[in-house]
Scaffold this motif. Structure first.
Motif, PDB file in Angstrom:
ATOM      1  N   ARG A  38      87.413  19.134  70.530  1.00  0.00           N
ATOM      2  CA  ARG A  38      87.502  20.099  69.817  1.00  0.00           C
ATOM      3  C   ARG A  38      86.174  20.853  70.005  1.00  0.00           C
ATOM      4  NH1 ARG A  38      92.235  20.663  65.140  1.00  0.00           N
ATOM      5  NH2 ARG A  38      90.907  20.476  64.037  1.00  0.00           N
ATOM      6  N   GLN A  39      86.166  21.922  70.126  1.00  0.00           N
ATOM      7  CA  GLN A  39      84.926  23.180  69.310  1.00  0.00           C
ATOM      8  C   GLN A  39      85.459  24.039  69.079  1.00  0.00           C
ATOM      9  OE1 GLN A  39      81.395  22.924  71.594  1.00  0.00           O
ATOM     10  NE2 GLN A  39      80.143  23.484  69.830  1.00  0.00           N
ATOM     11  N   ALA A  40      85.947  25.013  67.810  1.00  0.00           N
ATOM     12  CA  ALA A  40      85.585  26.011  67.417  1.00  0.00           C
ATOM     13  C   ALA A  40      84.420  26.876  66.793  1.00  0.00           C
ATOM     14  CB  ALA A  40      86.409  25.859  65.991  1.00  0.00           C
ATOM     15  N   PRO A  41      84.161  27.753  66.586  1.00  0.00           N
ATOM     16  CA  PRO A  41      82.461  28.634  66.918  1.00  0.00           C
ATOM     17  C   PRO A  41      82.597  28.818  65.847  1.00  0.00           C
ATOM     18  CG  PRO A  41      84.963  30.274  67.193  1.00  0.00           C
ATOM     19  CD  PRO A  41      85.546  29.405  67.197  1.00  0.00           C
ATOM     20  N   LYS A  43      80.389  25.492  65.106  1.00  0.00           N
ATOM     21  CA  LYS A  43      81.137  24.108  64.929  1.00  0.00           C
ATOM     22  C   LYS A  43      81.116  23.164  66.248  1.00  0.00           C
ATOM     23  CE  LYS A  43      84.064  25.207  60.947  1.00  0.00           C
ATOM     24  NZ  LYS A  43      85.719  25.115  60.916  1.00  0.00           N
ATOM     25  N   GLU A  44      80.229  22.001  65.521  1.00  0.00           N
ATOM     26  CA  GLU A  44      80.134  21.146  66.901  1.00  0.00           C
ATOM     27  C   GLU A  44      81.364  20.674  67.356  1.00  0.00           C
ATOM     28  OE1 GLU A  44      75.966  19.540  64.016  1.00  0.00           O
ATOM     29  OE2 GLU A  44      77.552  18.176  64.876  1.00  0.00           O
ATOM     30  N   ARG A  45      80.983  20.026  68.160  1.00  0.00           N
ATOM     31  CA  ARG A  45      82.395  19.816  69.352  1.00  0.00           C
ATOM     32  C   ARG A  45      82.778  18.777  67.572  1.00  0.00           C
ATOM     33  NH1 ARG A  45      82.157  19.012  74.997  1.00  0.00           N
ATOM     34  NH2 ARG A  45      81.489  21.259  75.028  1.00  0.00           N
ATOM     35  N   GLU A  46      83.702  18.259  67.875  1.00  0.00           N
ATOM     36  CA  GLU A  46      84.346  16.886  66.844  1.00  0.00           C
ATOM     37  C   GLU A  46      85.951  16.389  68.169  1.00  0.00           C
ATOM     38  OE1 GLU A  46      86.803  17.856  63.656  1.00  0.00           O
ATOM     39  OE2 GLU A  46      88.295  19.773  64.098  1.00  0.00           O
ATOM     40  N   LEU A  47      85.672  14.963  67.521  1.00  0.00           N
ATOM     41  CA  LEU A  47      87.020  13.810  68.149  1.00  0.00           C
ATOM     42  C   LEU A  47      88.229  14.480  67.597  1.00  0.00           C
ATOM     43  CD1 LEU A  47      87.241  11.877  69.900  1.00  0.00           C
ATOM     44  CD2 LEU A  47      86.327   9.967  68.439  1.00  0.00           C
ATOM     45  N   VAL A  48      89.054  14.327  68.351  1.00  0.00           N
ATOM     46  CA  VAL A  48      90.496  14.745  67.754  1.00  0.00           C
ATOM     47  C   VAL A  48      91.673  13.496  67.868  1.00  0.00           C
ATOM     48  CG1 VAL A  48      92.737  16.059  68.289  1.00  0.00           C
ATOM     49  CG2 VAL A  48      90.556  17.444  68.418  1.00  0.00           C
ATOM     50  N   ASP A  90      93.223  25.444  63.163  1.00  0.00           N
ATOM     51  CA  ASP A  90      93.159  23.882  64.697  1.00  0.00           C
ATOM     52  C   ASP A  90      92.936  24.965  65.914  1.00  0.00           C
ATOM     53  OD1 ASP A  90      96.594  22.753  63.533  1.00  0.00           O
ATOM     54  OD2 ASP A  90      93.919  21.672  63.429  1.00  0.00           O
ATOM     55  N   THR A  91      92.510  26.361  65.365  1.00  0.00           N
ATOM     56  CA  THR A  91      91.607  26.877  66.804  1.00  0.00           C
ATOM     57  C   THR A  91      91.052  26.636  67.500  1.00  0.00           C
ATOM     58  OG1 THR A  91      92.849  29.422  65.510  1.00  0.00           O
ATOM     59  CG2 THR A  91      90.797  29.469  67.127  1.00  0.00           C
ATOM     60  N   TYR A  95      89.135  19.841  74.897  1.00  0.00           N
ATOM     61  CA  TYR A  95      87.866  19.001  76.089  1.00  0.00           C
ATOM     62  C   TYR A  95      89.230  18.260  75.961  1.00  0.00           C
ATOM     63  CZ  TYR A  95      84.273  23.197  75.849  1.00  0.00           C
ATOM     64  OH  TYR A  95      84.167  24.342  75.487  1.00  0.00           O
ATOM     65  N   CYS A  96      88.759  17.552  77.533  1.00  0.00           N
ATOM     66  CA  CYS A  96      89.034  16.575  78.080  1.00  0.00           C
ATOM     67  C   CYS A  96      88.152  15.407  78.033  1.00  0.00           C
ATOM     68  CB  CYS A  96      90.185  16.569  79.041  1.00  0.00           C
ATOM     69  SG  CYS A  96      90.980  14.848  79.544  1.00  0.00           S
ATOM     70  N   ASN A  97      87.965  14.598  77.952  1.00  0.00           N
ATOM     71  CA  ASN A  97      86.811  13.687  77.473  1.00  0.00           C
ATOM     72  C   ASN A  97      87.019  12.706  78.613  1.00  0.00           C
ATOM     73  OD1 ASN A  97      85.036  11.240  75.932  1.00  0.00           O
ATOM     74  ND2 ASN A  97      83.938  13.005  77.085  1.00  0.00           N
TER      75      ASN A  97
END
Length: 116
Positions: A38-41, A43-48, A90-91, A95-97
């Motif tokens: 996920r990537q919040a405004p 912020k860096e993309r993070e593994l969920v 959580d907003t 992304y699926c990866n």
């Protein structure tokens, strides 16, 4: 070619639930681990969450443990993210990866907004 298509995002109130889906095609799905990021405004993309090939092992970010559940259906080439007890933090775009041949592949993302 590899294609990942996410769906299921939307607007939900705090404490609510959503189920994200990712349809995969163009590769032998059952042979690859799958991940949700996920990537919040701003912020860096993070593994969920991550799930191994047969679904025997899963891993979660500390921030979602006990609230989110990743699963997969290898017969349907689908991976899911069940999100419960959602919080405003959580907003994000989810992304699926997968990683194939050393290269990462991403879907277009689905927006999740948690707000009252």
């Amino acid at each position: 070619q590899v294609q990942l298509v996410e769906s299921g995002g939307g607007l939900v109130q705090p404490g609510g639930s959503l189920r994200l889906s990712c349809a995969a095609s163009g590769f032998t799905f059952s042979r690859y681990a799958m991940r949700w990021y996920r990537q919040a405004p701003e912020k860096e993309r993070e593994l969920v969450a991550l799930i191994t090939t047969a679904g025997g092992s899963t891993n979660y970010a500390d921030s979602v443990k006990g609230r989110f559940t990743i699963s997969r259906d290898n017969a349907k080439n689908m991976v899911y993210l069940q999100m419960n007890s959602l919080k405003p933090e959580d907003t994000a775009v989810y992304y699926c990866n997968t990683v194939r041949g050393g290269s990462p592949y991403w879907g277009q993302g689905t927006q999740v907004t948690v707000s009252s």
